[in-house]
Scaffold this motif. Sequence first.
Motif, PDB file in Angstrom:
ATOM      1  N   ALA A  42       0.862  -1.181   0.000  1.00 11.21           N
ATOM      2  CA  ALA A  42       0.000   0.000   0.000  1.00 11.21           C
ATOM      3  C   ALA A  42       0.893   1.225   0.000  1.00 11.21           C
ATOM      4  N   SER A  43       0.429   2.275  -0.677  1.00 12.55           N
ATOM      5  CA  SER A  43       1.189   3.515  -0.714  1.00 12.55           C
ATOM      6  C   SER A  43       0.284   4.677  -0.342  1.00 12.55           C
ATOM      7  N   LEU A  44       0.879   5.828  -0.119  1.00 14.27           N
ATOM      8  CA  LEU A  44       0.105   7.018   0.219  1.00 14.27           C
ATOM      9  C   LEU A  44      -0.951   7.286  -0.844  1.00 14.27           C
ATOM     10  N   SER A  45      -0.598   7.079  -2.104  1.00 14.09           N
ATOM     11  CA  SER A  45      -1.537   7.364  -3.197  1.00 14.09           C
ATOM     12  C   SER A  45      -2.775   6.458  -3.171  1.00 14.09           C
ATOM     13  N   ASP A  46      -2.695   5.309  -2.508  1.00 20.41           N
ATOM     14  CA  ASP A  46      -3.863   4.428  -2.376  1.00 20.41           C
ATOM     15  C   ASP A  46      -4.974   5.075  -1.549  1.00 20.41           C
ATOM     16  N   PHE A  47      -4.626   6.104  -0.787  1.00 27.12           N
ATOM     17  CA  PHE A  47      -5.599   6.771   0.081  1.00 27.12           C
ATOM     18  C   PHE A  47      -5.859   8.206  -0.402  1.00 27.12           C
ATOM     19  N   ALA A  48      -5.618   8.440  -1.690  1.00 26.32           N
ATOM     20  CA  ALA A  48      -5.789   9.771  -2.287  1.00 26.32           C
ATOM     21  C   ALA A  48      -7.210  10.280  -2.064  1.00 26.32           C
ATOM     22  N   GLY A  49      -7.314  11.557  -1.748  1.00 30.00           N
ATOM     23  CA  GLY A  49      -8.612  12.180  -1.546  1.00 30.00           C
ATOM     24  C   GLY A  49      -9.218  11.948  -0.172  1.00 30.00           C
ATOM     25  N   LYS A  50      -8.563  11.155   0.651  1.00 29.42           N
ATOM     26  CA  LYS A  50      -9.052  10.874   2.004  1.00 29.42           C
ATOM     27  C   LYS A  50      -8.236  11.680   3.018  1.00 29.42           C
ATOM     28  N   ILE A  51      -8.852  11.943   4.150  1.00 25.29           N
ATOM     29  CA  ILE A  51      -8.135  12.465   5.310  1.00 25.29           C
ATOM     30  C   ILE A  51      -7.487  11.250   5.963  1.00 25.29           C
ATOM     31  N   LYS A  52      -6.198  11.346   6.270  1.00 20.48           N
ATOM     32  CA  LYS A  52      -5.469  10.211   6.816  1.00 20.48           C
ATOM     33  C   LYS A  52      -4.997  10.505   8.244  1.00 20.48           C
ATOM     34  N   LEU A  53      -5.457   9.705   9.187  1.00 13.53           N
ATOM     35  CA  LEU A  53      -4.916   9.756  10.540  1.00 13.53           C
ATOM     36  C   LEU A  53      -3.908   8.621  10.599  1.00 13.53           C
ATOM     37  N   ILE A  54      -2.630   8.971  10.686  1.00 13.91           N
ATOM     38  CA  ILE A  54      -1.560   7.969  10.681  1.00 13.91           C
ATOM     39  C   ILE A  54      -1.056   7.819  12.110  1.00 13.91           C
ATOM     40  N   SER A  55      -1.306   6.664  12.670  1.00 12.70           N
ATOM     41  CA  SER A  55      -0.910   6.332  14.033  1.00 12.70           C
ATOM     42  C   SER A  55       0.292   5.389  13.944  1.00 12.70           C
ATOM     43  N   VAL A  56       1.435   5.865  14.395  1.00 13.21           N
ATOM     44  CA  VAL A  56       2.662   5.069  14.321  1.00 13.21           C
ATOM     45  C   VAL A  56       2.949   4.494  15.702  1.00 13.21           C
ATOM     46  N   VAL A  57       3.167   3.188  15.750  1.00 12.43           N
ATOM     47  CA  VAL A  57       3.442   2.501  17.015  1.00 12.43           C
ATOM     48  C   VAL A  57       4.679   1.619  16.867  1.00 12.43           C
ATOM     49  N   PRO A  58       5.437   1.442  17.958  1.00 11.55           N
ATOM     50  CA  PRO A  58       6.603   0.549  17.892  1.00 11.55           C
ATOM     51  C   PRO A  58       6.218  -0.914  17.640  1.00 11.55           C
ATOM     52  N   SER A  59       5.216  -1.429  18.383  1.00  9.53           N
ATOM     53  CA  SER A  59       4.757  -2.810  18.208  1.00  9.53           C
ATOM     54  C   SER A  59       3.372  -2.975  18.812  1.00  9.53           C
ATOM     55  N   LEU A  60       2.472  -3.586  18.055  1.00  8.15           N
ATOM     56  CA  LEU A  60       1.108  -3.798  18.549  1.00  8.15           C
ATOM     57  C   LEU A  60       1.063  -4.676  19.799  1.00  8.15           C
ATOM     58  N   ASP A  61       2.118  -5.457  20.034  1.00  9.21           N
ATOM     59  CA  ASP A  61       2.145  -6.378  21.168  1.00  9.21           C
ATOM     60  C   ASP A  61       2.628  -5.734  22.465  1.00  9.21           C
ATOM     61  N   THR A  62       2.490  -4.413  22.582  1.00  6.73           N
ATOM     62  CA  THR A  62       2.828  -3.740  23.838  1.00  6.73           C
ATOM     63  C   THR A  62       1.601  -2.978  24.320  1.00  6.73           C
ATOM     64  N   GLY A  63       1.540  -2.701  25.596  1.00  4.90           N
ATOM     65  CA  GLY A  63       0.355  -2.117  26.206  1.00  4.90           C
ATOM     66  C   GLY A  63      -0.076  -0.774  25.643  1.00  4.90           C
ATOM     67  N   VAL A  64       0.858   0.166  25.503  1.00 10.74           N
ATOM     68  CA  VAL A  64       0.498   1.493  25.016  1.00 10.74           C
ATOM     69  C   VAL A  64       0.089   1.418  23.544  1.00 10.74           C
ATOM     70  N   CYS A  65       0.811   0.639  22.752  1.00 13.90           N
ATOM     71  CA  CYS A  65       0.481   0.492  21.324  1.00 13.90           C
ATOM     72  C   CYS A  65      -0.892  -0.155  21.148  1.00 13.90           C
ATOM     73  N   ASP A  66      -1.169  -1.150  21.963  1.00 11.53           N
ATOM     74  CA  ASP A  66      -2.464  -1.819  21.967  1.00 11.53           C
ATOM     75  C   ASP A  66      -3.559  -0.801  22.263  1.00 11.53           C
ATOM     76  N   ALA A  67      -3.402  -0.027  23.333  1.00  6.16           N
ATOM     77  CA  ALA A  67      -4.405   0.964  23.723  1.00  6.16           C
ATOM     78  C   ALA A  67      -4.566   2.043  22.653  1.00  6.16           C
ATOM     79  N   GLN A  68      -3.456   2.484  22.077  1.00  6.00           N
ATOM     80  CA  GLN A  68      -3.491   3.518  21.043  1.00  6.00           C
ATOM     81  C   GLN A  68      -4.284   3.042  19.827  1.00  6.00           C
ATOM     82  N   THR A  69      -4.025   1.829  19.394  1.00  7.18           N
ATOM     83  CA  THR A  69      -4.700   1.296  18.218  1.00  7.18           C
ATOM     84  C   THR A  69      -6.180   1.062  18.486  1.00  7.18           C
TER      85      THR A  69
END
Length: 173
Positions: A42-69
């Motif tokens: 997937a690339s940025l252009s795949d979401f063209a015309g949309k508002i993008k909220l990009i949430s960057v996390v170190p790893s989904l298998d950690t508590g804060v990343c889990d809660a954030q997602t």
Amino acid sequence: MTQERTGIATFKGNPITLIGPELKVGDSAPSFTLSKNLLEQASLSDFAGKIKLISVVPSLDTGVCDAQTRRFNEAASELGEEVVVLTISADLPFAQARWCGAAGVDRVVTLSDYRDNSFGTAYGVLIKEFVIDMRAIFVVDQNDIIQYVEYLPEMSHHPDYDQAIDAVKKLIG
């Protein structure tokens, strides 16, 4: 030569080095190519015309990343069709899919930066010491201009969820 930024972020109080530029509101969002799964990209252009909220996390298998997602997954249902929520980590795509299934997360698009860390480098979130991405939030408008940025100064802290969601809501027509 790739830019290295020091003295701006820590992991449990220990300094870490971020690779790449510090992006700011008004900057064009750098293009990226990330893995949706082992065969599909997937690339940025795949979401063209949309508002993008990009949430960057170190790893989904950690508590804060889990809660954030989970928090942004809940918000996604309220934001409408013109908004896409992307969660980006260096987790392998099948680990992301497993986590989403177990967590019941079905409104965010998970994308993996595991292949070459090109997203982390382009967005200034790649942690040199761990080769994973630092926690950060980017809100990108329909024209791929960054409208909100939050780089977390401490990797284990939560982002300001309300400010990020408010930034998205301001862009909704």
